[in-house]
Design a protein around this motif. Structure first.
Motif, PDB file in Angstrom:
ATOM      1  N   THR A 318       0.825  -1.205   0.000  1.00 46.51           N
ATOM      2  CA  THR A 318       0.000   0.000   0.000  1.00 46.51           C
ATOM      3  C   THR A 318       0.859   1.254   0.000  1.00 46.51           C
ATOM      4  OG1 THR A 318      -1.738  -1.186   1.192  1.00 46.51           O
ATOM      5  CG2 THR A 318      -1.836   1.214   1.210  1.00 46.51           C
ATOM      6  N   LYS A 319       1.899   1.265   0.814  1.00 52.37           N
ATOM      7  CA  LYS A 319       2.763   2.441   0.872  1.00 52.37           C
ATOM      8  C   LYS A 319       3.630   2.577  -0.382  1.00 52.37           C
ATOM      9  CE  LYS A 319       4.191   1.117   4.929  1.00 52.37           C
ATOM     10  NZ  LYS A 319       4.913   1.024   6.221  1.00 52.37           N
ATOM     11  N   ASN A 320       4.039   1.461  -0.964  1.00 49.59           N
ATOM     12  CA  ASN A 320       4.819   1.520  -2.201  1.00 49.59           C
ATOM     13  C   ASN A 320       4.005   2.038  -3.379  1.00 49.59           C
ATOM     14  OD1 ASN A 320       7.215   0.599  -1.085  1.00 49.59           O
ATOM     15  ND2 ASN A 320       6.776  -1.549  -1.522  1.00 49.59           N
ATOM     16  N   SER A 321       2.671   1.996  -3.268  1.00 54.00           N
ATOM     17  CA  SER A 321       1.847   2.533  -4.349  1.00 54.00           C
ATOM     18  C   SER A 321       2.063   4.025  -4.530  1.00 54.00           C
ATOM     19  CB  SER A 321       0.362   2.253  -4.072  1.00 54.00           C
ATOM     20  OG  SER A 321      -0.087   2.982  -2.929  1.00 54.00           O
ATOM     21  N   SER A 322       2.664   4.696  -3.537  1.00 55.78           N
ATOM     22  CA  SER A 322       2.963   6.125  -3.682  1.00 55.78           C
ATOM     23  C   SER A 322       4.010   6.378  -4.762  1.00 55.78           C
ATOM     24  CB  SER A 322       3.447   6.689  -2.345  1.00 55.78           C
ATOM     25  OG  SER A 322       4.625   6.034  -1.907  1.00 55.78           O
ATOM     26  N   LEU A 323       4.711   5.334  -5.215  1.00 55.42           N
ATOM     27  CA  LEU A 323       5.672   5.480  -6.311  1.00 55.42           C
ATOM     28  C   LEU A 323       4.976   5.650  -7.650  1.00 55.42           C
ATOM     29  CD1 LEU A 323       8.197   2.694  -5.229  1.00 55.42           C
ATOM     30  CD2 LEU A 323       8.496   5.165  -4.992  1.00 55.42           C
ATOM     31  N   ALA A 324       3.651   5.630  -7.645  1.00 57.03           N
ATOM     32  CA  ALA A 324       2.885   5.779  -8.888  1.00 57.03           C
ATOM     33  C   ALA A 324       3.185   7.084  -9.590  1.00 57.03           C
ATOM     34  CB  ALA A 324       1.388   5.689  -8.582  1.00 57.03           C
ATOM     35  N   ILE A 325       3.596   8.092  -8.842  1.00 60.90           N
ATOM     36  CA  ILE A 325       3.866   9.399  -9.432  1.00 60.90           C
ATOM     37  C   ILE A 325       5.000   9.322 -10.454  1.00 60.90           C
ATOM     38  CG2 ILE A 325       5.543  10.119  -7.696  1.00 60.90           C
ATOM     39  CD1 ILE A 325       4.252  12.895  -7.770  1.00 60.90           C
ATOM     40  N   ALA A 326       5.848   8.284 -10.351  1.00 61.92           N
ATOM     41  CA  ALA A 326       6.970   8.150 -11.283  1.00 61.92           C
ATOM     42  C   ALA A 326       6.509   7.836 -12.707  1.00 61.92           C
ATOM     43  CB  ALA A 326       7.926   7.052 -10.790  1.00 61.92           C
ATOM     44  N   ILE A 327       5.328   7.233 -12.864  1.00 62.38           N
ATOM     45  CA  ILE A 327       4.827   6.895 -14.196  1.00 62.38           C
ATOM     46  C   ILE A 327       3.550   7.643 -14.535  1.00 62.38           C
ATOM     47  CG2 ILE A 327       5.923   4.619 -14.267  1.00 62.38           C
ATOM     48  CD1 ILE A 327       3.248   3.403 -13.425  1.00 62.38           C
TER      49      ILE A 327
END
Length: 381
Positions: A318-327
């Motif tokens: 859930t917290k790693n989903s914050s990396l979505a901003i990279a794509i």
């Protein structure tokens, strides 16, 4: 009082709590002073101002004239969609690979071992960028989209499928589905009591699946088929209509699921190995099938070892989903913590809200998994 350890322990706790509050008060006062020096005020009125930006994937109606609050809600829903879909898919993959990791077949065992070691030792951000690049560069443009069946198109703009349009009478189908689910749960509990009392095993899964699928299907035809489809079709420059699954979501969901499944596979393997091999031998001696032995004897006992670390993996996903901003996937970080923050200049308020949102999501996941862990715990006399 200081020489008495009871009073000393209470006094130390009071001092520690007072120190924590003092630090928080100092940080808050420092933040207020800095905001005043910059000529800024602290408040959340900006949430009701027009957002003035578009979001490429929305599950609820949204346009650029809506407020920043609605944009944040859209981002939160997108975050929840990735988290829920990722946890489900990662769990399925993790359990499959965890069981295969213990296979007596040398080739399967080593292939899964290589998969686990490679996947969990490559940074998740690299995997997200890799899968996004693969999807965007290998799939054709919308005008040359692949169409494996009528009304379905696959291109580098996304996966277009027919969208359901609900009409009057759909409530009957929904009621039938809820009744079927409730009936399946009641039947499962009754079958469990009968098995404990008489030893007779009923086909719970088959009957439950038939009820959940069959009853809504009957209600669907009785209600006059109250669902129509909005079929995608080629437009001038793009594919119009239907429902689209964006490549950003697909890449993020798949990468997070694959990455997390490698850790879950090792958790499942350790949980299965924690169960005494004598349990398996006893089941085989009674003539129980291998798949029944794994499903009814080994896995239930292994869950008490699997569930606690599994909770941590759900939180990490859930917290790693914050990396979505990279794509460019518009989650809560990209909307509230990104575009809204830059437009309004309310960095303190925006990041505070993002922090509280992720904290709340994590606490909800932890509470649910702790409840489930208590429910499946073995009761000892």
């Amino acid at each position: 009082m200081w020489s008495d350890k009871r009073y000393r322990a209470v006094l130390m706790q009071i001092l520690v709590v007072a120190g924590v509050f003092a630090i928080v008060a100092f940080l808050a006062a420092n933040a207020v002073a800095n905001l005043e020096a910059l000529g800024k005020t602290f408040g959340f009125d900006f949430l009701w101002a027009p957002a003035s930006y578009d979001i490429n994937q929305t599950l609820i109606p949204y346009n650029s004239r809506d407020t920043h609050f609605r944009a944040a809600v859209v981002g939160l829903i997108n975050t929840g969609l990735v988290a829920v879909a990722g946890c489900i898919f990662a769990t399925i993959l993790g359990f499959i690979f965890g069981v295969l990791r213990l296979s007596s077949n040398w080739l399967i065992n080593k292939i899964v071992y290589c998969y686990v070691e490679f996947t969990r030792n490559v940074p998740v951000l690299v995997q997200i960028l890799l899968w996004h690049g693969v999807i965007v560069t290998t799939l054709p443009a919308p005008r040359e989209a692949l169409s494996p069946m009528e009304g379905v198109f696959l291109s580098n703009r996304g996966f277009n499928v027919p969208a359901p349009i609900f009409e009057s009478g759909i409530w009957l189908v929904a009621a039938a589905f809820m009744a079927a689910v409730a009936g399946a749960i009641v039947f499962k509990r009754w079958a469990k009591k009968q098995q404990e009392a008489t030893g007779r095993i009923y086909p719970v899964f088959s009957i439950g699946a038939a009820a959940i699928i069959g009853l809504p299907l009957i209600a669907f035809f009785v209600a006059g088929m109250p669902i129509s489809l909005d079929t995608p079709e080629f437009g001038t420059f793009n594919i119009r209509g239907g429902m689209v699954l964006r490549p950003e979501f697909t890449a993020l969901w798949f990468a997070l699921s694959v990455y997390t499944s490698a850790f879950i596979a090792e958790i499942v393997r350790a949980g299965i190995q924690s169960v005494s091999h004598g349990q398996t031998e006893a089941a085989f001696a009674l003539g129980i099938k291998p798949n029944w032995t794994m499903r009814l004897i080994i896995i239930p006992q292994a869950l008490r070892v699997i569930v606690p670390p599994l909770t941590s993996q759900y939180l990490n996903l859930t917290k790693n989903s914050s990396l979505a901003i990279a794509i460019g996937y518009m989650d809560i970080v990209a909307t509230l913590g990104g575009i809204t923050l830059n437009q309004t200049g309310k960095e303190m308020e925006c990041m505070l809200l993002v922090l509280l949102i992720y904290l709340s999501i994590s606490l909800i996941i932890s509470a649910f998994m702790n409840w489930y862990n208590r429910r499946i715990a073995l009761v000892e006399r």
